[in-house]
Structures are given as C-alpha cells and as structure tokens.
Design a protein around this motif. Structure first.
Motif, mmCIF file in Angstrom:
data_model
loop_
_atom_site.group_PDB
_atom_site.id
_atom_site.type_symbol
_atom_site.label_atom_id
_atom_site.label_comp_id
_atom_site.label_asym_id
_atom_site.label_seq_id
_atom_site.Cartn_x
_atom_site.Cartn_y
_atom_site.Cartn_z
ATOM 1 N N ILE A 47 12.048 -7.656 -4.914
ATOM 2 C CA ILE A 47 10.681 -7.441 -5.368
ATOM 3 C C ILE A 47 10.566 -6.034 -5.927
ATOM 4 O O ILE A 47 10.888 -5.055 -5.248
ATOM 5 C CB ILE A 47 9.666 -7.643 -4.231
ATOM 6 C CG1 ILE A 47 9.743 -9.073 -3.693
ATOM 7 C CG2 ILE A 47 8.248 -7.325 -4.712
ATOM 8 C CD1 ILE A 47 8.887 -9.319 -2.473
ATOM 9 N N LEU A 48 10.095 -5.951 -7.178
ATOM 10 C CA LEU A 48 9.847 -4.678 -7.843
ATOM 11 C C LEU A 48 8.350 -4.587 -8.084
ATOM 12 O O LEU A 48 7.734 -5.548 -8.542
ATOM 13 C CB LEU A 48 10.584 -4.614 -9.178
ATOM 14 C CG LEU A 48 12.069 -4.944 -9.155
ATOM 15 C CD1 LEU A 48 12.603 -5.117 -10.565
ATOM 16 C CD2 LEU A 48 12.825 -3.856 -8.434
ATOM 17 N N SER A 49 7.755 -3.427 -7.795
ATOM 18 C CA SER A 49 6.306 -3.309 -7.915
ATOM 19 C C SER A 49 5.898 -1.996 -8.560
ATOM 20 O O SER A 49 6.557 -0.969 -8.396
ATOM 21 C CB SER A 49 5.668 -3.397 -6.517
ATOM 22 O OG SER A 49 4.272 -3.191 -6.573
ATOM 23 N N SER A 50 4.782 -2.064 -9.260
ATOM 24 C CA SER A 50 4.074 -0.853 -9.648
ATOM 25 C C SER A 50 3.761 -0.086 -8.359
ATOM 26 O O SER A 50 3.680 -0.676 -7.287
ATOM 27 C CB SER A 50 2.772 -1.267 -10.345
ATOM 28 O OG SER A 50 1.799 -0.255 -10.286
ATOM 29 N N ASP A 51 3.543 1.219 -8.474
ATOM 30 C CA ASP A 51 3.197 1.982 -7.272
ATOM 31 C C ASP A 51 1.686 2.082 -7.060
ATOM 32 O O ASP A 51 1.233 2.777 -6.149
ATOM 33 C CB ASP A 51 3.837 3.364 -7.285
ATOM 34 C CG ASP A 51 3.257 4.296 -8.326
ATOM 35 O OD1 ASP A 51 2.528 3.830 -9.242
ATOM 36 O OD2 ASP A 51 3.522 5.514 -8.249
ATOM 37 N N GLU A 52 0.884 1.378 -7.885
ATOM 38 C CA GLU A 52 -0.560 1.386 -7.675
ATOM 39 C C GLU A 52 -0.896 0.548 -6.440
ATOM 40 O O GLU A 52 -0.271 -0.482 -6.184
ATOM 41 C CB GLU A 52 -1.284 0.860 -8.912
ATOM 42 C CG GLU A 52 -1.123 1.799 -10.096
ATOM 43 C CD GLU A 52 -1.974 1.410 -11.295
ATOM 44 O OE1 GLU A 52 -3.036 0.775 -11.107
ATOM 45 O OE2 GLU A 52 -1.571 1.740 -12.422
ATOM 46 N N PRO A 69 12.919 -6.068 0.964
ATOM 47 C CA PRO A 69 12.267 -4.788 0.687
ATOM 48 C C PRO A 69 11.537 -4.789 -0.655
ATOM 49 O O PRO A 69 11.783 -5.639 -1.500
ATOM 50 C CB PRO A 69 13.427 -3.792 0.665
ATOM 51 C CG PRO A 69 14.608 -4.616 0.258
ATOM 52 C CD PRO A 69 14.375 -5.997 0.829
ATOM 53 N N ILE A 70 10.649 -3.818 -0.805
ATOM 54 C CA ILE A 70 9.950 -3.596 -2.076
ATOM 55 C C ILE A 70 10.527 -2.337 -2.707
ATOM 56 O O ILE A 70 10.731 -1.333 -2.022
ATOM 57 C CB ILE A 70 8.446 -3.330 -1.866
ATOM 58 C CG1 ILE A 70 7.785 -4.460 -1.128
ATOM 59 C CG2 ILE A 70 7.751 -3.087 -3.195
ATOM 60 C CD1 ILE A 70 6.371 -4.098 -0.701
ATOM 61 N N GLU A 71 10.747 -2.397 -3.999
ATOM 62 C CA GLU A 71 11.099 -1.211 -4.766
ATOM 63 C C GLU A 71 9.894 -0.904 -5.640
ATOM 64 O O GLU A 71 9.422 -1.776 -6.364
ATOM 65 C CB GLU A 71 12.322 -1.487 -5.638
ATOM 66 C CG GLU A 71 13.557 -1.901 -4.868
ATOM 67 C CD GLU A 71 14.624 -2.481 -5.783
ATOM 68 O OE1 GLU A 71 14.954 -1.830 -6.803
ATOM 69 O OE2 GLU A 71 15.106 -3.582 -5.502
ATOM 70 N N THR A 72 9.376 0.324 -5.559
ATOM 71 C CA THR A 72 8.232 0.687 -6.398
ATOM 72 C C THR A 72 8.671 1.625 -7.514
ATOM 73 O O THR A 72 9.629 2.378 -7.358
ATOM 74 C CB THR A 72 7.109 1.356 -5.589
ATOM 75 O OG1 THR A 72 7.610 2.547 -4.994
ATOM 76 C CG2 THR A 72 6.553 0.425 -4.524
#
Length: 194
Positions: A47-52, A69-72
């Motif tokens: 999962i890749l996410s914006s950091d907002e 895990p999440i990668e921001t």
C-alpha cells in the motif's frame, strides 16, 4: 499484475483546518470498512499513500485489516491549493473546472495541473521501480492527482470529464507492466475487481 488507485472517501470539512489535515468523516470511514473483505482487496500486498491525513487514514484502515505496512509519499499529495485555502463548494468547483481546462496555467496560485501530473507520475514510477509485478499494489490518494495520473497512463489530455464521480471513494485499475487502464473510475462499493 494490477495496480489500484483509490481516492479517499468523504471527509470532515472544516474551514479552520488546512485541507491536507482534514480527516475522514464517519461516512468515509464506513465506506472503507464496507470493502475490507472484498476478494480483490485481499490480494493487495503493498500500500502506497499520499501523506495527507485523509488518505493515510483510509490506507491505515486497509493496511491494518490486511496486515501490510503503508508507505507514504508527500509527492502523491493532492494538487497544491494552499494559496487559496478552503473554498466554498461552488467556488471550488469553478476553480477545479479552470484547473483542468487550462492545465498550463495556475488558478490564483494553485499548482498547475501539468506540474501536479508530472509530480504524481514521477512518484508512482519511482515507487513501482523494483516492485514485484506479480503482486497487486494499492495506491491511496486524491481525485485531482488521481485523474491526472489516469490521464498520463492512458495518454489522454487533461480534462475534467476524466475526473472521478462526486464524493470520493472511487477506484480505477491499471496494469503494472505497461500502465494500461483496466477499468475507469468506479465507486469503491461497486468495484468487484478485475
């Protein structure tokens, strides 16, 4: 394999708080919860996410359920509209129309659409470099830059008619190998995978 781009669903709108810090509303959280057991989502391994905040909250709910895990990445954030801050919905819609209609121009100091498109495309390409292409990946972000990414993947001109339906919480899918679009914007509750 498949990449999924999911926009965060509904948020708590508060004109006193900077837009990137807005949180998911109860409706937005409920919409994410409603799709956690979908078979397509269970295949996601990254999962890749914006950091907002609103994107991270949606990604975190999914990540906790999947135990991944999440990668921001701040480069996956929405187009920079800090020059104007919060705009009432009718004014915002008119501004968004201009943003898409004149992608080479800045509307009242907003990040230009062409620059936001370059930024999101670079961020996604960088994140997917070295990614195992047989493992589905979920990108969690925003409607504006999601639309710009979709335009870049398909080679389409930037235009508002390529934007997601109102309300957020929409998804499109693409191939990791060549970025080909597998499905257009679909409300998350209606998406059953590819």
């Amino acid at each position: 394999m498949i990449g999924y781009y999911l926009t965060h669903p509904q948020v708590e709108i508060d004109s006193k708080i900077p837009v990137p810090l807005w949180r998911l509303s109860g409706v937005g959280r409920s919409r994410v919860e409603a799709v956690l057991d979908r078979p397509w989502l269970r295949t996601v391994r990254r999962i890749l996410s914006s950091d907002e905040t609103k994107a991270v909250e949606a990604a975190a709910m999914i990540a906790a359920h999947l135990r991944v895990p999440i990668e921001t990445d701040p480069q996956m954030g929405e187009n920079d509209r800090s020059s104007t801050g919060f705009l009432e919905p009718p004014v915002f819609e008119a501004a968004a129309n201009q943003f898409f209609a004149e992608p080479d121009k800045s509307w009242n100091g907003w990040e230009r659409a062409v620059d936001a498109a370059d930024r999101i495309e670079r961020a996604v390409k960088r994140a997917l470099t070295g990614h195992e292409p047989t493992e589905p990946v979920l990108l969690v972000g925003h409607g504006g830059v999601g639309t710009l990414l979709k335009c870049r993947l398909t080679g389409a001109a930037i235009a508002r008619d390529r934007d997601q339906p109102p309300g957020g919480g929409n998804i499109f899918a693409f191939t990791l190998a060549d970025g080909g679009l597998l499905c257009d914007w679909t409300p998350m509750e209606d998406f059953d995978g590819i």
